[in-house]
Design an enzyme around this catalytic site. Sequence first.
Site, PDB file in Angstrom:
ATOM      1  N   CYS A  68      33.681  37.033 -81.622  1.00  0.00           N
ATOM      2  CA  CYS A  68      33.265  36.790 -80.238  1.00  0.00           C
ATOM      3  C   CYS A  68      32.466  35.494 -80.162  1.00  0.00           C
ATOM      4  O   CYS A  68      32.922  34.447 -80.596  1.00  0.00           O
ATOM      5  CB  CYS A  68      32.491  37.993 -79.706  1.00  0.00           C
ATOM      6  SG  CYS A  68      32.125  37.928 -77.934  1.00  0.00           S
ATOM      7  N   ILE A  69      31.247  35.544 -79.639  1.00  0.00           N
ATOM      8  CA  ILE A  69      30.440  34.337 -79.538  1.00  0.00           C
ATOM      9  C   ILE A  69      30.093  33.799 -80.927  1.00  0.00           C
ATOM     10  O   ILE A  69      29.870  32.596 -81.106  1.00  0.00           O
ATOM     11  CB  ILE A  69      29.158  34.592 -78.708  1.00  0.00           C
ATOM     12  CG1 ILE A  69      28.433  33.286 -78.396  1.00  0.00           C
ATOM     13  CG2 ILE A  69      28.226  35.554 -79.419  1.00  0.00           C
ATOM     14  CD1 ILE A  69      27.237  33.460 -77.492  1.00  0.00           C
TER      15      ILE A  69
END
Length: 612
Positions: A343-344
Amino acid sequence: MIRKGKRMSDTPAPTALGGLSPEESAKLQEAFKDIATRSQKLLQDFSQKYQSEGPQPTDPLHLTQTFMDFTAKMMADPNRLVQAQVELWQQYMKLWQVTAQRMMGQTVEPVAEPARGDKRFNDPAWKDEVVFDYLKQSYLLTARWLQGTIKEVEGVDEKTAKKVDFYTRQFIDAVSPSNFAMTNPQVVKATVESKGENLLKGLKNLLGDLERGKGNLAIRQTDMDAFKVGGNVATSPGKVVFQNDVIQLIQYAPATEEVYEVPLLIVPPWINKFYILDLKPENSFIKWATEQGYTVFVVSWVNPDERLAKMVFEDYMNQGPLAALDAIEKATGARKVSAIGYCIGGTLMAATLAYMAARGDDRIAACTFFTAQVDFSEPGELGVFIDEDQLASVEEMMSKKGYLEGSEMATTFNMLRANDLIWSFVVNNYLMGKDPFPFDLLFWNADATRMPAAMHSFYLRNMYQKNLLSQPGGIVIDNVPIDLRKIQIPVYIQAGKEDHIAPARSVYKATQIFSGPARFMLAGSGHIAGVVNPPRNKKYQHWLNETAKNPPTLAEWQAGAQEFPGSWWHDWDKWLSALSGAKVPARVPGAGGLPALEDAPGSYVKVRSGEQ
């Protein structure tokens, strides 16, 4: 005084409330007393907060002007509006006709049925009882008509249209008949059978959630006392071998006598905690990776408070993956490392790889991306939260404490699946009066982390709002302009077919940016289950396209892709093992160049939001 013909002993014992025994009445009165006391305390706390902080803005997301502008566009075509009203009326008339026929004993086909997977109307009464069936179909007709009418309005820019559609859906979800006591057959039945005790218990649950949220409604999704980090979740054995202000680095114990020469570094998102990859032994990606012969290191991000308010994106890079690379070399003697960014954490890894490429740093031999976006031109539904008004509101909120509360981010993600993650718990906890079921995934979901103000603002503005990361030189990190096209190492890119946070078509864009060989894999399910899908579960499926070059779009890639049953983990292992060097004796955490500081999962991950 004794009346004629009736002895005092014949008089029935008094009850405080009709139909209840003295014991039930006393229990009810005690419950009301408790509710009154707690309610008064909540009102006092709210009054004090209001006086100290002042009145809060009535429209923090600036939706009023958005809907006013949208309504003006809609009213500009009155003929279309009238036509839409007529269409709705015709559908209502058809529903009335079908309902009347059913009441006369005829077999009829429904006018509107719930979408596949809509759990709100699973109770048989929604279909078997005419009244509830009518309520359900009437709601579905109106909801679909409203959303359809909104989508047909002309002259509205795409961003505004998506914003209106999203928040209209939030309203539609909120007014579902399943969310109200008198129109939900399960609640009606429970109320009759328990003589209202479910609603009383639900009110106490509501007060408890308000107290826990300090005046804000913090809906419990699970029994938070049923799990303990390091106790029955995040239990894979290992040691913390390095730490700084931003991370603890965990080295996990080997599960094989020999391991690959190239260690594996996992960089999870700092929006959530890393143990989504280590919830329990049977679905732990971390444990499984050690069993395949990898020396696994995992970054455990700090849960920041006001002391880290000025931390910026490059601090997370320097004190995150780059610091971890230095530590891994000291711990194992291995200079080359493979990495995973989730994800991030994957967005950060892409920026880090571009930074390293610009500086001639080749320590990362291969990188895997789990549901990670690097081109934010199509960010999915999260994009509705990104405009100047809403970003300014978030920054103002962060300026008060120096960070964004984890609960604020959790609410945003919950809104993307409101029926499953908000309203189902409103019904269960407050209307049915039940306690939420113990579920480790929802425990993790509620274990939110804070966001340092400077870093989070940089991320939202430069990635989501301006999409600068995908532009050559668009972002400067530590005085180095970075270009993702300079990344030439092999990459494995995973996306979830039903991912509502990082849409697959957005994740796929990375295949057109990175310059090295890119293996793209599309997994069944979404942002979590699409990643955490161990082979033993034999669930979902995945798709691969073995053509030499990835086509420009995901749709073209899918057209030539082949479906495979079950987990994709073995495909990933086959890819990474070929890039991980020869086998060497297993490495014991703390026995190398870095001593063990404490047992896994470490102390950083145990700090909950609201704690210091």
